[in-house]
Design an enzyme around this catalytic site. Structure first.
Site, PDB file in Angstrom:
ATOM      1  N   THR A 186       0.858  -1.180   0.000  1.00 49.27           N
ATOM      2  CA  THR A 186       0.000   0.000   0.000  1.00 49.27           C
ATOM      3  C   THR A 186       0.894   1.230   0.000  1.00 49.27           C
ATOM      4  OG1 THR A 186      -1.720  -1.146   1.223  1.00 49.27           O
ATOM      5  CG2 THR A 186      -1.783   1.249   1.287  1.00 49.27           C
TER       6      THR A 186
ATOM      7  N   LYS B  41      -6.891   1.577  -3.568  1.00 46.47           N
ATOM      8  CA  LYS B  41      -6.511   0.896  -2.320  1.00 46.47           C
ATOM      9  C   LYS B  41      -6.601   1.853  -1.137  1.00 46.47           C
ATOM     10  CE  LYS B  41      -4.984  -2.375   0.396  1.00 46.47           C
ATOM     11  NZ  LYS B  41      -3.696  -2.960   0.642  1.00 46.47           N
TER      12      LYS B  41
ATOM     13  N   LYS C 255       0.018   2.541   9.870  1.00 51.06           N
ATOM     14  CA  LYS C 255       0.716   2.637   8.585  1.00 51.06           C
ATOM     15  C   LYS C 255      -0.265   3.030   7.462  1.00 51.06           C
ATOM     16  CE  LYS C 255       1.797  -1.290   6.310  1.00 51.06           C
ATOM     17  NZ  LYS C 255       1.165  -1.113   4.988  1.00 51.06           N
TER      18      LYS C 255
END
Lengths: 297, 297
Positions: free
Chosen positions: B95, B171, B239
């Site tokens: 990602t 995403k 994250k």
């Protein structure tokens, strides 16, 4: 068949009253708006004044906006509870704090009137079709007396316990999630626009991914269509998330995500969007980030 | 069949490498952890050093933690891109920000190497079974060269455009929603506990109501079971939501609900829960409101 009074003929109450008629009950529809009462009489509702038949009433369904209106309908000077025959049941559908529901149950009990804490879920279309979901709690006797009415108006009744409060607690939990899911759908959809993801592509992909929710699949299409005809309006959410956060505060429970969502809905109301479909909360994000949403074709 | 290098043999990468083996490809597994490399060789992975076969490699799948590791694997002093034969393809699964993906595509192009922006979704079990969802964008040529590998590792490939960035954008949108949905599930579930709604009843009712989400149905059972074995860990979310909010900030996009969720996950990490299943964010709420969560049986 029962004699049923439905108090409040808004989008939910009118559908509930109609569903009761449809099942063959005798139904009195009551509202402060005379036009709605006349419309309901034309549909087959009882034409006599409710007070003239009050001792024949088996079930009172209260479908008003909030706890203040609920209390007023039940217990103000012309309140209905003191007029009802003992053993009749009040089905209370507004979203209220669990403690308020407990208090109403106790006060009804003083008059020998049963109380079912029965917040509803499903929207006006399901109300009209007798397919609501009901999060209900109350005594066995209250459930028994309410049974035929519940059968007429609902697809699913969750029986959540033998006293008032549990139904409203579950409703508050559901509203916390539903409100956040609508607002974060709007946040993600508009964030996507800022990154070149079209709203149509957003629905196509995300509805098949781990990021989906019931509300996303139900409401995001309104944004794609640019159609903010209110199925459920922005105004619902400052009210319902406000109740959730009041209940949370009383329990010393910190709900920062619900608080963030509430703020977005309040901003939407401040922008004059209160009567639009709740998907219009996307306009708060679009305005803030200077993005364009799809226009209605 | 292709010659495939999989860089990064964590829970996702090992599953991807295994799925490639299972389809009959020749697969080199690379990780900083020698034990994982040996384990993968025992499963049927190629035993020769990747550098000795580098000109035979058709596809490199990079399944590392973030953009820093991705850039390092591709372009540091021993980076793989400059060694690859022209026309080979990098499938980049971490990602990352959309702009980072665009930059990687350009830098690969300088070496005649194709780049597919291909973040993955689905968790370690789906990775092991070759059933991932992939949000992919890149040139037609990149898709063509990656096709056999994608077939081996995925159930669904969303083809999101002909240049890198679009995959990572989708995403990011998905992660915004998924992270918020996990945290608000925990918020609502623990709020419910404060109101007498048991976690088991929460799932039973809410999963059938408008408040449900994919994440709620997937993660809430972990809390009911008191089982925080990490299918996907708390550490993922500071994250991933951090990336989302960085991207948002660069676009001058305000994402208050995602910010609120990020704060809850950061608090979970501060509480030492980083390696637990992400449903453990419920412990942040439980601690704050002094509530008890179900224990593991």
């Amino acid at each position: 068949m029962n004699n049923i009074a439905v108090i409040g003929l808004g989008s939910m109450g009118y559908g509930i009253a109609s569903s009761c008629l449809h099942s063959g009950h005798s139904v009195w529809g009551v509202d402060t708006n005379n036009k709605l009462m006349t419309k309901f009489c034309d549909l087959g509702g009882q034409k006599s004044h409710l007070d003239d038949s009050i001792l024949d009433i088996d079930v009172v369904v209260v479908v008003v906006l909030n706890s203040i209106q609920t209390e007023s309908v039940l217990f103000n000077d012309s309140g209905i509870v003191k007029k009802l025959k003992p053993g009749s049941v009040v089905i209370s559908c507004a979203t209220v704090a669990p403690n308020f529901a407990k208090e109403m149950e106790l006060r009804c009990e003083e008059f020998g009137v049963l109380y079912l804490d029965a917040p509803i879920s499903g929207g006006s279309l399901k109300a009209a079709n007798g397919q609501l979901s009901i999060m209900a709690s109350g005594s066995k006797e209250a459930f028994r007396c309410a049974q035929k009415t519940l059968n007429s108006i609902s697809e699913t009744v969750f029986e959540l316990g033998n006293e008032a409060g549990a139904g409203s607690a579950m409703k508050a939990v559901n509203q916390l999630l539903a409100g956040v899911h609508i607002s974060v759908m709007a946040e993600a959809l508009t964030f996507g626009i800022s990154q070149g993801v079209t709203p149509a592509k957003f629905i196509e992909v995300i509805s098949k991914c781990a990021g989906t929710s019931w509300m996303l699949e139900n409401r995001a299409p309104h944004i794609v269509d640019g159609d903010y005809t209110p199925h459920s309006s922005v105004n619902i959410w400052p009210k319902d998330l406000g109740i959730v956060l009041d209940v949370a505060k009383n329990a010393k429970f910190d709900a920062p995500i619900a608080s963030a969502a509430l703020k977005q809905f309040k901003t939407a109301v401040d922008m004059g969007l209160g009567l639009e479909d709740d998907a219009a909360v996307a306009k708060v994000y679009a305005k803030s980030a200077n993005l364009s949403l799809p226009k209605k074709l």
